[in-house]
Design a protein around this motif. Structure first.
Motif, mmCIF file in Angstrom:
data_model
loop_
_atom_site.group_PDB
_atom_site.id
_atom_site.type_symbol
_atom_site.label_atom_id
_atom_site.label_comp_id
_atom_site.label_asym_id
_atom_site.label_seq_id
_atom_site.Cartn_x
_atom_site.Cartn_y
_atom_site.Cartn_z
ATOM 1 N N THR A 106 -10.545 -9.623 -2.080
ATOM 2 C CA THR A 106 -9.830 -8.697 -1.206
ATOM 3 C C THR A 106 -8.348 -8.628 -1.582
ATOM 4 O OG1 THR A 106 -11.371 -9.288 0.563
ATOM 5 C CG2 THR A 106 -9.397 -8.074 1.198
ATOM 6 N N CYS A 107 -7.763 -9.746 -1.988
ATOM 7 C CA CYS A 107 -6.370 -9.727 -2.450
ATOM 8 C C CYS A 107 -6.231 -8.890 -3.720
ATOM 9 C CB CYS A 107 -5.872 -11.146 -2.701
ATOM 10 S SG CYS A 107 -5.433 -12.055 -1.193
ATOM 11 N N LEU A 108 -7.230 -8.941 -4.590
ATOM 12 C CA LEU A 108 -7.199 -8.098 -5.790
ATOM 13 C C LEU A 108 -7.215 -6.627 -5.406
ATOM 14 C CD1 LEU A 108 -7.425 -7.708 -8.875
ATOM 15 C CD2 LEU A 108 -9.911 -7.816 -8.598
ATOM 16 N N MET A 109 -8.073 -6.245 -4.464
ATOM 17 C CA MET A 109 -8.110 -4.859 -4.012
ATOM 18 C C MET A 109 -6.820 -4.494 -3.282
ATOM 19 S SD MET A 109 -10.832 -3.680 -5.241
ATOM 20 C CE MET A 109 -10.806 -2.077 -4.443
ATOM 21 N N PHE A 110 -6.225 -5.449 -2.597
ATOM 22 C CA PHE A 110 -4.926 -5.223 -1.956
ATOM 23 C C PHE A 110 -3.881 -4.854 -2.999
ATOM 24 C CE2 PHE A 110 -0.778 -6.734 -0.602
ATOM 25 C CZ PHE A 110 -0.678 -6.294 0.708
ATOM 26 N N TRP A 111 -3.848 -5.618 -4.083
ATOM 27 C CA TRP A 111 -2.892 -5.318 -5.156
ATOM 28 C C TRP A 111 -3.200 -3.971 -5.800
ATOM 29 C CZ3 TRP A 111 -3.666 -4.429 -10.370
ATOM 30 C CH2 TRP A 111 -2.496 -4.335 -11.146
ATOM 31 N N ALA A 112 -4.468 -3.699 -6.080
ATOM 32 C CA ALA A 112 -4.836 -2.436 -6.728
ATOM 33 C C ALA A 112 -4.467 -1.237 -5.864
ATOM 34 C CB ALA A 112 -6.339 -2.422 -7.021
ATOM 35 N N THR A 113 -4.578 -1.398 -4.546
ATOM 36 C CA THR A 113 -4.291 -0.288 -3.635
ATOM 37 C C THR A 113 -2.798 -0.048 -3.483
ATOM 38 O OG1 THR A 113 -6.334 -0.735 -2.410
ATOM 39 C CG2 THR A 113 -4.641 0.561 -1.287
ATOM 40 N N PHE A 114 -2.035 -1.119 -3.287
ATOM 41 C CA PHE A 114 -0.610 -0.965 -3.001
ATOM 42 C C PHE A 114 0.236 -0.824 -4.267
ATOM 43 C CE2 PHE A 114 -2.074 -2.490 1.054
ATOM 44 C CZ PHE A 114 -1.211 -1.912 1.969
ATOM 45 N N ALA A 115 -0.265 -1.304 -5.401
ATOM 46 C CA ALA A 115 0.530 -1.266 -6.632
ATOM 47 C C ALA A 115 0.288 -0.015 -7.458
ATOM 48 C CB ALA A 115 0.229 -2.504 -7.485
ATOM 49 N N TYR A 116 -0.688 0.784 -7.077
ATOM 50 C CA TYR A 116 -1.002 1.972 -7.885
ATOM 51 C C TYR A 116 0.191 2.931 -7.937
ATOM 52 C CZ TYR A 116 -2.881 6.449 -9.299
ATOM 53 O OH TYR A 116 -3.074 7.633 -9.951
ATOM 54 N N ASN A 117 0.479 3.396 -9.127
ATOM 55 C CA ASN A 117 1.512 4.410 -9.366
ATOM 56 C C ASN A 117 2.910 3.914 -9.000
ATOM 57 O OD1 ASN A 117 1.985 6.916 -10.492
ATOM 58 N ND2 ASN A 117 1.993 7.979 -8.519
ATOM 59 N N ARG A 118 3.099 2.613 -9.011
ATOM 60 C CA ARG A 118 4.417 2.023 -8.755
ATOM 61 C C ARG A 118 5.060 1.631 -10.082
ATOM 62 N NH1 ARG A 118 5.769 2.785 -3.286
ATOM 63 N NH2 ARG A 118 3.913 2.405 -2.012
ATOM 64 N N THR A 119 6.322 1.332 -10.034
ATOM 65 C CA THR A 119 7.005 0.861 -11.238
ATOM 66 C C THR A 119 6.461 -0.511 -11.622
ATOM 67 O OG1 THR A 119 8.766 -0.229 -9.994
ATOM 68 C CG2 THR A 119 9.090 2.110 -10.548
ATOM 69 N N GLN A 120 6.688 -0.881 -12.871
ATOM 70 C CA GLN A 120 6.176 -2.168 -13.348
ATOM 71 C C GLN A 120 6.764 -3.324 -12.548
ATOM 72 O OE1 GLN A 120 6.842 -2.941 -17.502
ATOM 73 N NE2 GLN A 120 5.362 -4.600 -17.567
ATOM 74 N N ALA A 121 8.034 -3.204 -12.170
ATOM 75 C CA ALA A 121 8.676 -4.274 -11.396
ATOM 76 C C ALA A 121 7.992 -4.445 -10.041
ATOM 77 C CB ALA A 121 10.158 -3.959 -11.206
ATOM 78 N N VAL A 122 7.667 -3.323 -9.398
ATOM 79 C CA VAL A 122 6.994 -3.397 -8.099
ATOM 80 C C VAL A 122 5.582 -3.954 -8.263
ATOM 81 C CG1 VAL A 122 6.100 -2.024 -6.181
ATOM 82 C CG2 VAL A 122 8.356 -1.519 -7.124
ATOM 83 N N GLN A 123 4.876 -3.542 -9.322
ATOM 84 C CA GLN A 123 3.530 -4.056 -9.558
ATOM 85 C C GLN A 123 3.546 -5.567 -9.764
ATOM 86 O OE1 GLN A 123 1.754 -1.916 -12.811
ATOM 87 N NE2 GLN A 123 1.568 -0.008 -11.668
ATOM 88 N N VAL A 124 4.506 -6.048 -10.538
ATOM 89 C CA VAL A 124 4.616 -7.489 -10.772
ATOM 90 C C VAL A 124 4.933 -8.213 -9.467
ATOM 91 C CG1 VAL A 124 5.960 -9.282 -11.924
ATOM 92 C CG2 VAL A 124 5.244 -7.243 -13.200
ATOM 93 N N SER A 125 5.848 -7.654 -8.679
ATOM 94 C CA SER A 125 6.227 -8.278 -7.404
ATOM 95 C C SER A 125 5.033 -8.350 -6.457
ATOM 96 C CB SER A 125 7.365 -7.484 -6.758
ATOM 97 O OG SER A 125 8.515 -7.490 -7.568
ATOM 98 N N LEU A 126 4.274 -7.250 -6.379
ATOM 99 C CA LEU A 126 3.092 -7.255 -5.520
ATOM 100 C C LEU A 126 2.020 -8.215 -6.044
ATOM 101 C CD1 LEU A 126 2.759 -3.440 -4.719
ATOM 102 C CD2 LEU A 126 3.227 -5.271 -3.083
ATOM 103 N N GLY A 127 1.930 -8.330 -7.376
ATOM 104 C CA GLY A 127 0.990 -9.288 -7.952
ATOM 105 C C GLY A 127 1.353 -10.718 -7.571
ATOM 106 N N ILE A 128 2.635 -11.047 -7.672
ATOM 107 C CA ILE A 128 3.095 -12.391 -7.292
ATOM 108 C C ILE A 128 2.850 -12.634 -5.812
ATOM 109 C CG2 ILE A 128 5.140 -13.855 -7.051
ATOM 110 C CD1 ILE A 128 6.244 -12.495 -9.584
ATOM 111 N N ALA A 129 3.116 -11.608 -4.983
ATOM 112 C CA ALA A 129 2.903 -11.752 -3.541
ATOM 113 C C ALA A 129 1.423 -11.958 -3.230
ATOM 114 C CB ALA A 129 3.431 -10.516 -2.819
#
Length: 328
Positions: A106-129
């Protein structure tokens, strides 16, 4: 006994995996059917989970879906395998594999949902979170050993992902919002659409309206089955003593129908599978590839899947772009 029913063998405490070390022991009686599986129905119903996981992974590979969904189905497979091992043994380590893999997927799907179409910095931050949240839930759950904490964490995460996905779907696919964006672009450029462009926009409106209708049907259907499984599981917990009496009164194999936790596996497995398929379809729509992929859903009691079209729809043609009634 019902017709052709046979009496339940007595439950045992000296099964192959004894003693029980898990913090949960479900309503199904232990080792009554075989010396090697603590809860035979709760164990074997996970084969459905694993079948759907392999079907989803195969579909992702064959049709070139985003890699994150293949990983999600891999996590789904771990959930089914962990649950199989947990109910077969009723050992605490296997319980953690079962329950925590639900959180991680579910955390993986959380990241896939919220990180889509974001900048790389935001994707990395959401991945760490997301990873940090997984670690926190793991550590705190192991400390508390309270199943209620796990169930609440899973429910909250799932709700966040579901509602975010619905919001993204509506804002990005609903023709009303797209038309507003087109109007803003026209106003900024000072250019009017040509007759051909207007015709294409109308085609997209019809296509996307029908896609949204089918998506909402899939969401409602999958969610209803998922929540129905949860309801049956709740009744299984609350009325366990009564259900055990009824099972013994009607005998085997009919008593298997009253194993509520087994129904939970079957129904939530199907609901979770539908959610990931919806996520795959939504991702293709967000990428503007509605004319290249279609949802194949032959009927209410079949397994839906997203498939690449043999011949992508050409611009200017009229198609619903939604559901195929293939039987394969």
């Amino acid at each position: 006994m019902w017709p052709l029913g046979i009496a339940y063998p007595p439950a045992r405490e000296d099964g192959y995996w004894a003693p029980i070390t898990s913090t949960l022991d479900w309503c199904e009686e232990n080792y009554y059917a075989t010396h090697y599986l603590a809860e035979i129905v709760n164990t074997l119903t996970n084969i459905w989970f694993m079948y759907l996981a392999f079907k989803g992974m195969f579909n992702c590979r064959r049709n070139g879906h985003d890699q994150v969904f293949f990983v999600a189905y891999l996590g789904y497979l771990v959930v089914g395998s962990g649950s199989f091992a947990f109910h077969a043994t009723l050992k605490y380590p296997m319980q953690l594999v079962d329950e925590l893999s639900m959180i991680y997927t579910t955390c993986l799907m959380f990241w896939a949902t919220f990180a889509y179409n974001r900048t790389q910095a935001v994707q990395v931050s959401l991945g760490i979170a997301s990873v940090s949240l997984s670690i926190f839930i793991t550590g705190y759950y192991h400390y508390l050993q309270d199943p209620t904490f796990h169930q609440n964490a899973y429910a909250i995460l799932t709700a966040f992902v579901l509602f975010r996905s619905i919001y993204v779907m509506e804002v990005n696919i609903r023709p009303y919002y797209r038309n507003r964006r087109v109007e803003r672009e026209k106003a900024q450029s000072g250019r009017s659409l040509t007759a051909a462009e207007q015709s294409e926009e109308k085609r997209k409106d019809r296509r996307d309206s029908e896609i949204l209708t089918t998506m909402w049907i899939l969401i409602g259907y999958g969610l209803s089955i998922f929540l129905g499984g949860f309801g049956i599981w709740t009744l299984d917990n609350v009325y366990c003593s009564t259900l055990r009496v009824w099972r013994h009164e009607i005998g085997l194999p009919w008593g298997i129908v009253l194993e509520g936790h087994g129904w939970w596996h079957i129904m939530t497995g199907y609901g979770a599978y539908c959610y990931i398929q919806w996520g795959i379809w939504l991702r293709h729509c967000l990428n503007g590839r509605q004319d290249e992929f279609e949802m194949v859903w032959p009927g209410w009691f079949s397994i839906p899947y997203v498939e690449k079209r043999v011949a992508p729809v050409a611009n200017g043609s009229v198609t619903n772009g939604s559901v195929s009634k293939k039987t394969s």
